[in-house]
Write an enzyme that holds these catalytic residues in place. Structure first.
Site, PDB file in Angstrom:
ATOM      1  N   CYS A 112      25.740  15.942 -26.361  1.00 14.32           N
ATOM      2  CA  CYS A 112      26.770  16.783 -25.762  1.00 14.32           C
ATOM      3  C   CYS A 112      28.010  16.878 -26.660  1.00 14.32           C
ATOM      4  O   CYS A 112      27.978  17.551 -27.686  1.00 14.32           O
ATOM      5  CB  CYS A 112      27.113  16.285 -24.357  1.00 14.32           C
ATOM      6  SG  CYS A 112      28.029  17.525 -23.409  1.00 14.32           S
ATOM      7  N   HIS A 217      21.826  16.405 -21.970  1.00 16.77           N
ATOM      8  CA  HIS A 217      21.932  14.958 -21.745  1.00 16.77           C
ATOM      9  C   HIS A 217      20.551  14.344 -21.517  1.00 16.77           C
ATOM     10  O   HIS A 217      20.133  14.167 -20.375  1.00 16.77           O
ATOM     11  CB  HIS A 217      22.842  14.674 -20.544  1.00 16.77           C
ATOM     12  CG  HIS A 217      24.288  14.906 -20.813  1.00 16.77           C
ATOM     13  ND1 HIS A 217      25.135  13.905 -21.230  1.00 16.77           N
ATOM     14  CD2 HIS A 217      25.030  16.033 -20.771  1.00 16.77           C
ATOM     15  CE1 HIS A 217      26.355  14.399 -21.404  1.00 16.77           C
ATOM     16  NE2 HIS A 217      26.316  15.687 -21.134  1.00 16.77           N
ATOM     17  N   GLU A 219      19.684  11.373 -21.713  1.00 16.80           N
ATOM     18  CA  GLU A 219      19.768  10.068 -21.030  1.00 16.80           C
ATOM     19  C   GLU A 219      19.646  10.203 -19.516  1.00 16.80           C
ATOM     20  O   GLU A 219      19.349   9.210 -18.834  1.00 16.80           O
ATOM     21  CB  GLU A 219      21.079   9.355 -21.402  1.00 16.80           C
ATOM     22  CG  GLU A 219      22.351   9.905 -20.762  1.00 16.80           C
ATOM     23  CD  GLU A 219      22.969  11.082 -21.513  1.00 16.80           C
ATOM     24  OE1 GLU A 219      22.250  11.768 -22.254  1.00 16.80           O
ATOM     25  OE2 GLU A 219      24.181  11.309 -21.341  1.00 16.80           O
TER      26      GLU A 219
END
Ligand code: MN
Length: 248
Positions: A112, A217, A219
């Site tokens: 990001c 993202h 994650e």
């Protein structure tokens, strides 16, 4: 083989979005650990020499998400939509990026804001606010925390790229928690994924062993094998770097 040491950049304690950023950082730490890396946080406020010496111990650098880069860094004026600007974070990450991509190349993975920092450090610029500055833009700012596990828009991945080899699919949907994006792409960087409105969703440094930054993202999508693969491949590359250093 020793587990590679992965330095994670951090947001300032007074970031207005701290609660969300703490959660994202915790998920990144988990992602690195699950992939076999040793995650460690690189604090803000270090002197240049300390930062350089700490950098030299890292096998990989992970640029985490966060607030907006100061537009002065790419020659633009402030904008009403800016949030979480931190001169100290900009300074720290700028130095770390140039070190990991130019001075002493080693694996770099950006998430990001990380993609935006990489672009600005290399001389590119940003949309300070996609919705008002990119005509024909699709929605990218699904900022509510509940959206992190949803995948509201597609990306097209460039052939013959590191990202294409890792994701193994040319078209896929991702989450989108950003209101800024890459405007002028810095000379020397290659865009390797785009959204339907043309916005860059991933950039790489061609010729570097592993320098990849994505606008989404990964994650937050640990159940997706192709998203876990990004962490795994980054940590593997850092492991190769650690082995080379141990041998040399
Ligand atoms: Mn997006």
């Amino acid at each position: 083989m020793p587990r590679p040491l992965i330095g994670l950049t951090v947001h300032p304690d007074d970031d207005p979005d701290r609660v969300n950023l703490d959660q994202l950082l915790a998920q990144i730490i988990q992602g690195v650990e699950r992939a076999g890396g040793l995650p460690t946080l690189v604090p803000l406020g270090l002197a240049d020499e300390t930062l350089r010496d700490l950098s030299a111990r890292l096998d990989g650098l992970l640029l985490t998400g966060g607030g907006d880069v100061d537009p002065a860094r790419y020659g633009a004026e402030p904008h009403p939509s800016l949030g979480g600007v931190s001169a100290e974070r900009d300074r720290t990450e700028h130095a770390l990026v140039l070190w990991a991509t130019r001075t002493a190349p080693r694996p770099l993975f950006g998430i990001c804001r990380g993609a935006q920092v990489l672009n600005v450090a290399w001389g590119g610029s940003l949309y300070r606010d996609i919705a008002s500055e990119l005509s024909g833009a699709i929605q990218h700012n699904y900022l509510a925390e509940t959206h992190a596990r949803q995948r509201p828009h597609a990306i097209q991945v460039a052939e013959d790229s590191l990202l294409a080899r890792l994701l193994e699919q040319p078209l896929l949907n991702v989450n989108s928690l950003h209101h800024q994006g890459l405007r002028a792409v810095a000379p020397g960087l290659r865009v390797t994924a785009r959204a339907a409105d043309g916005l860059a969703e991933a950039v790489e440094v061609p010729g570097h062993a592993f320098a990849l930054a994505v606008q989404w993202h990964p994650e937050c999508l640990p159940e997706a094998p192709e998203q876990r693969r990004l962490f795994e491949a980054f940590v593997e590359a850092a492991g190769r770097h650690a082995a080379q250093r141990a041998a040399g």
